[in-house]
Enzyme design. Structure first.
Site, PDB file in Angstrom:
ATOM      1  CD  GLU A 181      -1.804  -2.318   1.712  1.00 55.68           C
ATOM      2  OE1 GLU A 181      -2.733  -3.131   1.856  1.00 55.68           O
ATOM      3  OE2 GLU A 181      -0.613  -2.561   2.044  1.00 55.68           O
ATOM      4  CG  PHE A 223      -8.748  -9.415  13.438  1.00 55.51           C
ATOM      5  CD1 PHE A 223      -7.486  -9.827  13.818  1.00 55.51           C
ATOM      6  CD2 PHE A 223      -9.093  -9.488  12.091  1.00 55.51           C
ATOM      7  CE1 PHE A 223      -6.586 -10.320  12.885  1.00 55.51           C
ATOM      8  CE2 PHE A 223      -8.196  -9.981  11.150  1.00 55.51           C
ATOM      9  CZ  PHE A 223      -6.935 -10.398  11.552  1.00 55.51           C
ATOM     10  CD  GLN A 224      -6.770  -7.069   9.717  1.00 56.27           C
ATOM     11  OE1 GLN A 224      -7.792  -6.789   9.098  1.00 56.27           O
ATOM     12  NE2 GLN A 224      -5.693  -7.596   9.151  1.00 56.27           N
ATOM     13  CB  VAL A 243      15.398  10.310  -0.763  1.00 56.96           C
ATOM     14  CG1 VAL A 243      16.181  10.866   0.413  1.00 56.96           C
ATOM     15  CG2 VAL A 243      14.218  11.215  -1.061  1.00 56.96           C
ATOM     16  CG  PHE A 287      22.889  11.719   0.978  1.00 58.20           C
ATOM     17  CD1 PHE A 287      23.506  12.470  -0.014  1.00 58.20           C
ATOM     18  CD2 PHE A 287      22.246  12.392   1.997  1.00 58.20           C
ATOM     19  CE1 PHE A 287      23.476  13.860   0.023  1.00 58.20           C
ATOM     20  CE2 PHE A 287      22.209  13.776   2.038  1.00 58.20           C
ATOM     21  CZ  PHE A 287      22.826  14.509   1.051  1.00 58.20           C
TER      22      PHE A 287
END
Length: 577
Positions: free
Chosen positions: A49, A111-112, A381, A466
């Site tokens: 996601e 739950f969750q 980045v 970096f």
């Protein structure tokens, strides 16, 4: 009767949304099934996601219109967080649909169970929990409008069972799209700005992302003020092309010429920039700042005059009030210095007598030379951003997208998914760090599954490069930054993506040409020099002291070979040349 999910799909489709990025889950099933039935908005499947939110952010950056991502309850929508932070700080309009556990169970540690409306509040311009079906589609429309008008993220949290409820039949609003507008400061404010600029002898302009769409106005005011133009990183794609007043970038990734043009001016005109580093602002100049958001004025450095308005409208209104500068001494000095700085940078971006490992500057320069005229470049980045900032050439058609405000690793590949989804025929090039690529490695499968022809160039220096530079500057011996990488090209080939590994400079151009011409996703794994230094435009006494401490501590740790490699990569090369 249509369900609430059916109505939601209809509303986002009428707003111009063509796809939703996400990963399916039980609490989201009512929405994804509505997408299937309608067939008007695509479901763009990703493997994580977080990638869905980054992809939506890139799509919104490319189109300027609303993009959508979705996550199921609990861990599903929590994964959106980093990409949504990035979108909100980049000021691109994204709608996140966060499914929730059954409404009757909220507050029971079900739950969750999480509370997304609290979690996402800091990275959004609008967040709301839908508790009853009657809130929709009104809350959805408010969220979409807010995302577009405030240029940020809007989150709608919806318990899964509400998607399946019948729509109450509320009359829909007009299609929700970006509404053109003009925004101008008052006449008095414009007069105050003109007074500062007219009284100054040496004016420098600093421009950022707010200069988008104002290139003619930028050139006109630079000519009238005989002002060199410095850009922040997010302004690069809008400022540096076809610009005789351009003197490069400032900041940690910038050039000495940009820093000098700002430090030597007696008036600085800031146009649409939220440049964050106070140490790079001039110490004594008067400052006029133009921004569409009044709350930004004076945030980074004290200013003398603040103007709230778009750059296009404000500059057009300001130009008649300005007296044309008769002396070009400041401009000429700045452009001469920039030409010298540019030559020095370009001299480092060569084959270096076919020595290995390859200098990353050479990689970035070749990518720029071989890419199409309308390519979309997306650097990770870290060190890839440095080389992109210094060596990618913009032309008014190319785009440069990245996590330039939020600064998160692993943005290049998921951003590229969104940019390529908008236009499968446009060349999209992800400049990936080895650490960033590995962090969301699974999205290589998304490229294959969705047949997205993204080109990935990996800067493979077997380190969090970096971070190592930051350690050196702070006097810290490199630790915990080593990466034991596979052959990324072999991995790509194993999952059905064209992959090629490059270790010798003489092989690089052919490999890039092959990848860019390949009809599908392609990855070029380039072994680059780990010890390449990216020197900022000015080095503070603290940084010099830190580097000296790093050298001494490295020797005392029995790792003097690292210093020899560092000198060979940077100092000896320059002396030999």
């Amino acid at each position: 009767m249509p369900t609430i999910a059916d109505t939601m799909v209809k509303i986002i489709h009428e707003a111009g949304v063509q796809r939703v990025y996400g990963l399916p889950g039980d609490s989201l099933n009512g929405f994804t099934d509505a997408l299937r039935r309608a067939g008007t908005v695509d479901w763009q499947h990703v493997r994580h996601e977080e990638a869905a939110a980054f992809a939506a952010a890139a799509e919104a950056a490319i189109t300027g219109e609303l993009a959508v991502c979705a996550g199921s309850c609990g861990p599903g929508n929590l994964h959106l967080i980093n990409g949504l932070y990035d979108a909100n700080r980049s000021r691109v309009p994204v709608l996140a649909i966060a499914a929730q556990i059954p409404a009757s169970e909220i507050g029971s540690t079900y739950f969750q169970e999480t509370h997304p409306q609290d979690l996402f509040r800091e990275c959004s311009v609008y967040t709301e929990l839908v508790s009853v079906p009657e809130q929709l589609p009104r809350v959805l429309e408010i969220a979409m409008r807010t995302a577009l008008e405030r240029r940020g993220v809007a989150v709608v949290v919806i318990p899964g069972e509400i998607f399946l409820q019948q729509d109450a039949g509320r009359r829909p609003s007009a299609p929700i799209r970006t509404i053109p507008r003009r925004m101008l400061p008052t006449d008095a404010a414009l007069a105050s700005a003109a007074e500062v600029l007219n009284n100054a002898k040496k004016v420098t302009i600093l421009g950022g992302a707010g200069v988008d769409g104002a290139h003619p106005q930028l050139l006109a005011i630079a000519e009238k003020l005989q002002a060199p133009v410095v850009h922040a990183l997010r302004g690069k794609e809008f400022i540096e092309y076809d610009n005789p007043y351009d003197v490069g970038m400032t900041g940690l990734l910038g050039f000495s010429s940009g820093y000098r043009a700002m430090e030597s001016c007696d008036a600085l005109l800031m146009l649409g920039t939220d440049f964050p580093y106070p140490q790079f602002y001039p110490g004594k100049a008067k400052i006029v700042q133009v921004d569409i958001r009044g709350e930004q004025l004076g945030r980074r450095t004290p200013i003398d005059v603040g103007l709230v308005g778009t750059v296009v409208d404000t500059v057009e209104a300001l130009l008649p009030l300005l007296e044309a500068k008769t002396s070009s001494k400041h401009l000429d000095s700045s452009t001469v210095h920039y030409a010298k700085t540019r030559r020095s940078l370009d001299e480092l971006a060569d084959n270096d007598r076919n020595r290995e490992p390859i200098h990353p500057q050479y990689v970035a320069r070749l990518v720029s030379e071989l890419a199409s005229d309308d390519a979309v470049f997306i650097p990770d980045v870290g060190s890839p951003v440095v080389w992109a900032a210094r060596y990618l050439r913009m032309n008014g058609r190319r785009r440069l997208i990245g996590s330039f405000a939020h600064g998160t690793m692993a943005n290049a590949l998921p951003h590229a998914i969104g940019a390529q989804s908008v236009d499968p025929g446009r060349q999209v090039i992800a400049l990936a760090g080895d650490g960033g690529l590995a962090m969301l490695f699974g999205e290589l499968l998304t490229l294959r599954q969705n047949r997205l022809p993204v080109k990935i160039v990996v800067f493979n220096n077997s380190s969090l490069n970096f971070v190592e530079v930051e350690m050196k500057a702070a006097g810290i011996v490199n630790f915990g930054t080593e990466l034991d990488n596979p052959n990324f090209a072999d991995v790509a080939n194993a999952i059905g993506i064209h992959g090629q590994r490059v270790e010798a400079p003489d092989d690089l151009e052919a490999a890039l040409r092959n990848a860019f011409a390949h009809d599908g996703p392609a990855l070029v794994d380039v072994v680059t020099a780990r010890q390449e230094l990216s020197i900022p435009p000015t080095v503070t006494a603290e940084q010099a002291k830190g580097f000296t401490l790093y050298a001494l501590r490295t020797i005392m740790s029995g790792r003097a070979d690292e210093l020899v490699d560092l000198a060979d990569t940077n100092v000896f090369r320059r002396l030999f040349d």
